[in-house]
Design a protein around this motif. Structure first.
Motif, mmCIF file in Angstrom:
data_model
loop_
_atom_site.group_PDB
_atom_site.id
_atom_site.type_symbol
_atom_site.label_atom_id
_atom_site.label_comp_id
_atom_site.label_asym_id
_atom_site.label_seq_id
_atom_site.Cartn_x
_atom_site.Cartn_y
_atom_site.Cartn_z
ATOM 1 N N ARG A 70 -10.265 -9.917 0.863
ATOM 2 C CA ARG A 70 -10.181 -9.455 -0.527
ATOM 3 C C ARG A 70 -9.706 -8.010 -0.667
ATOM 4 N N PHE A 71 -8.984 -7.495 0.347
ATOM 5 C CA PHE A 71 -8.356 -6.182 0.195
ATOM 6 C C PHE A 71 -7.174 -6.283 -0.760
ATOM 7 N N VAL A 72 -6.545 -7.456 -0.795
ATOM 8 C CA VAL A 72 -5.502 -7.725 -1.784
ATOM 9 C C VAL A 72 -5.873 -8.998 -2.529
ATOM 10 N N LEU A 73 -5.421 -9.065 -3.766
ATOM 11 C CA LEU A 73 -5.716 -10.223 -4.601
ATOM 12 C C LEU A 73 -4.418 -10.948 -4.933
ATOM 13 N N PRO A 74 -4.307 -12.221 -4.528
ATOM 14 C CA PRO A 74 -3.113 -12.997 -4.869
ATOM 15 C C PRO A 74 -3.195 -13.503 -6.307
ATOM 16 N N GLU A 75 -2.043 -13.524 -6.955
ATOM 17 C CA GLU A 75 -1.969 -14.022 -8.331
ATOM 18 C C GLU A 75 -0.739 -14.905 -8.438
ATOM 19 N N ARG A 76 -0.969 -16.197 -8.697
ATOM 20 C CA ARG A 76 0.155 -17.145 -8.825
ATOM 21 C C ARG A 76 0.972 -16.796 -10.060
ATOM 22 N N ARG A 77 2.288 -16.751 -9.855
ATOM 23 C CA ARG A 77 3.242 -16.516 -10.942
ATOM 24 C C ARG A 77 4.358 -17.536 -10.803
ATOM 25 N N GLY A 78 4.190 -18.641 -11.487
ATOM 26 C CA GLY A 78 5.172 -19.718 -11.358
ATOM 27 C C GLY A 78 5.166 -20.266 -9.952
ATOM 28 N N THR A 79 6.333 -20.179 -9.283
ATOM 29 C CA THR A 79 6.442 -20.704 -7.926
ATOM 30 C C THR A 79 6.167 -19.654 -6.854
ATOM 31 N N SER A 80 5.903 -18.419 -7.257
ATOM 32 C CA SER A 80 5.623 -17.375 -6.264
ATOM 33 C C SER A 80 4.223 -16.800 -6.473
ATOM 34 N N THR A 81 3.853 -15.943 -5.574
ATOM 35 C CA THR A 81 2.559 -15.283 -5.640
ATOM 36 C C THR A 81 2.783 -13.780 -5.585
ATOM 37 N N ALA A 82 2.123 -13.065 -6.480
ATOM 38 C CA ALA A 82 2.162 -11.609 -6.460
ATOM 39 C C ALA A 82 0.845 -11.120 -5.859
ATOM 40 N N TYR A 83 0.918 -10.027 -5.144
ATOM 41 C CA TYR A 83 -0.256 -9.456 -4.490
ATOM 42 C C TYR A 83 -0.506 -8.061 -5.023
ATOM 43 N N ALA A 84 -1.770 -7.769 -5.296
ATOM 44 C CA ALA A 84 -2.168 -6.451 -5.765
ATOM 45 C C ALA A 84 -3.360 -5.971 -4.946
ATOM 46 N N VAL A 85 -3.473 -4.669 -4.812
ATOM 47 C CA VAL A 85 -4.613 -4.083 -4.111
ATOM 48 C C VAL A 85 -5.873 -4.331 -4.916
ATOM 49 N N ASN A 86 -6.935 -4.691 -4.232
ATOM 50 C CA ASN A 86 -8.246 -4.846 -4.855
ATOM 51 C C ASN A 86 -8.946 -3.495 -4.750
ATOM 52 N N ARG A 87 -8.766 -2.665 -5.744
ATOM 53 C CA ARG A 87 -9.307 -1.302 -5.696
ATOM 54 C C ARG A 87 -10.829 -1.287 -5.601
ATOM 55 N N THR A 88 -11.496 -2.267 -6.179
ATOM 56 C CA THR A 88 -12.956 -2.333 -6.089
ATOM 57 C C THR A 88 -13.389 -2.463 -4.634
ATOM 58 N N CYS A 89 -12.754 -3.363 -3.909
ATOM 59 C CA CYS A 89 -13.099 -3.564 -2.503
ATOM 60 C C CYS A 89 -12.822 -2.298 -1.698
ATOM 61 N N LEU A 90 -11.700 -1.667 -1.956
ATOM 62 C CA LEU A 90 -11.339 -0.483 -1.176
ATOM 63 C C LEU A 90 -12.209 0.720 -1.501
ATOM 64 N N THR A 91 -12.768 0.781 -2.709
ATOM 65 C CA THR A 91 -13.660 1.899 -3.011
ATOM 66 C C THR A 91 -15.032 1.705 -2.368
ATOM 67 N N VAL A 92 -15.385 0.464 -2.040
ATOM 68 C CA VAL A 92 -16.648 0.182 -1.368
ATOM 69 C C VAL A 92 -16.531 0.466 0.132
ATOM 70 N N PHE A 93 -15.345 0.410 0.677
ATOM 71 C CA PHE A 93 -15.124 0.594 2.105
ATOM 72 C C PHE A 93 -15.714 1.905 2.639
ATOM 73 N N PRO A 94 -15.517 3.061 1.972
ATOM 74 C CA PRO A 94 -16.142 4.291 2.487
ATOM 75 C C PRO A 94 -17.668 4.208 2.556
ATOM 76 N N ALA A 95 -18.285 3.493 1.630
ATOM 77 C CA ALA A 95 -19.742 3.321 1.675
ATOM 78 C C ALA A 95 -20.139 2.517 2.908
ATOM 79 N N ALA A 96 -19.315 1.558 3.293
ATOM 80 C CA ALA A 96 -19.593 0.781 4.502
ATOM 81 C C ALA A 96 -19.524 1.680 5.737
ATOM 82 N N VAL A 97 -18.549 2.561 5.765
ATOM 83 C CA VAL A 97 -18.435 3.488 6.890
ATOM 84 C C VAL A 97 -19.659 4.396 6.950
ATOM 85 N N ARG A 98 -20.084 4.905 5.795
ATOM 86 C CA ARG A 98 -21.280 5.752 5.774
ATOM 87 C C ARG A 98 -22.506 4.981 6.264
ATOM 88 N N ALA A 99 -22.629 3.709 5.877
ATOM 89 C CA ALA A 99 -23.768 2.894 6.321
ATOM 90 C C ALA A 99 -23.731 2.709 7.831
#
Length: 116
Positions: A70-99
């Motif tokens: 879930r670092f990227v989120l796929p989104e179907r657009r017709g016959t293709s898929t667009a990918y976007a960064v999942n900013r929520t997941c990436l903002t939690v990542f530093p907390a995981a490192v601290r833990a």
């Protein structure tokens, strides 16, 4: 004594964090993630391939791995898929490192440069 009290991180969290680090263990995936983050909008595989040094099948393979954690989120657009960064997941990542490092304090308690 439960798993968390012995190790500081329970088995479920450790498994999740290890999965995240495995996903980032490949330089191409890090570059693709950076490209999507810098672009700031969903991109389809063709657009990503145009701006990447690797071919379509390699890009698709790496995007699949990034989407599984879930670092990227796929989104179907017709016959293709667009990918976007999942900013929520990436903002939690530093907390995981601290833990992992045993510093569960929120980032706001650290100095501006991340130092304690």
């Amino acid at each position: 004594m439960n798993e968390r009290s012995r190790t500081g991180i329970d088995a479920e969290a450790a498994t999740l964090y290890a999965t995240w680090f495995r996903a980032l263990a490949d330089p191409t995936r890090v570059q693709l993630l950076h490209l999507l983050a810098a672009e700031g909008r969903p991109m389809n595989v063709g657009e990503i391939v145009e701006r990447s040094p690797v071919g379509q099948s390699t890009v698709s393979h790496h995007l699949k791995i990034l989407s599984e954690v879930r670092f990227v989120l796929p989104e179907r657009r017709g016959t293709s898929t667009a990918y976007a960064v999942n900013r929520t997941c990436l903002t939690v990542f530093p907390a995981a490192v601290r833990a992992i490092l045993g510093d569960d304090r929120p980032a706001a308690e650290e100095g501006a440069d991340g130092a304690q």
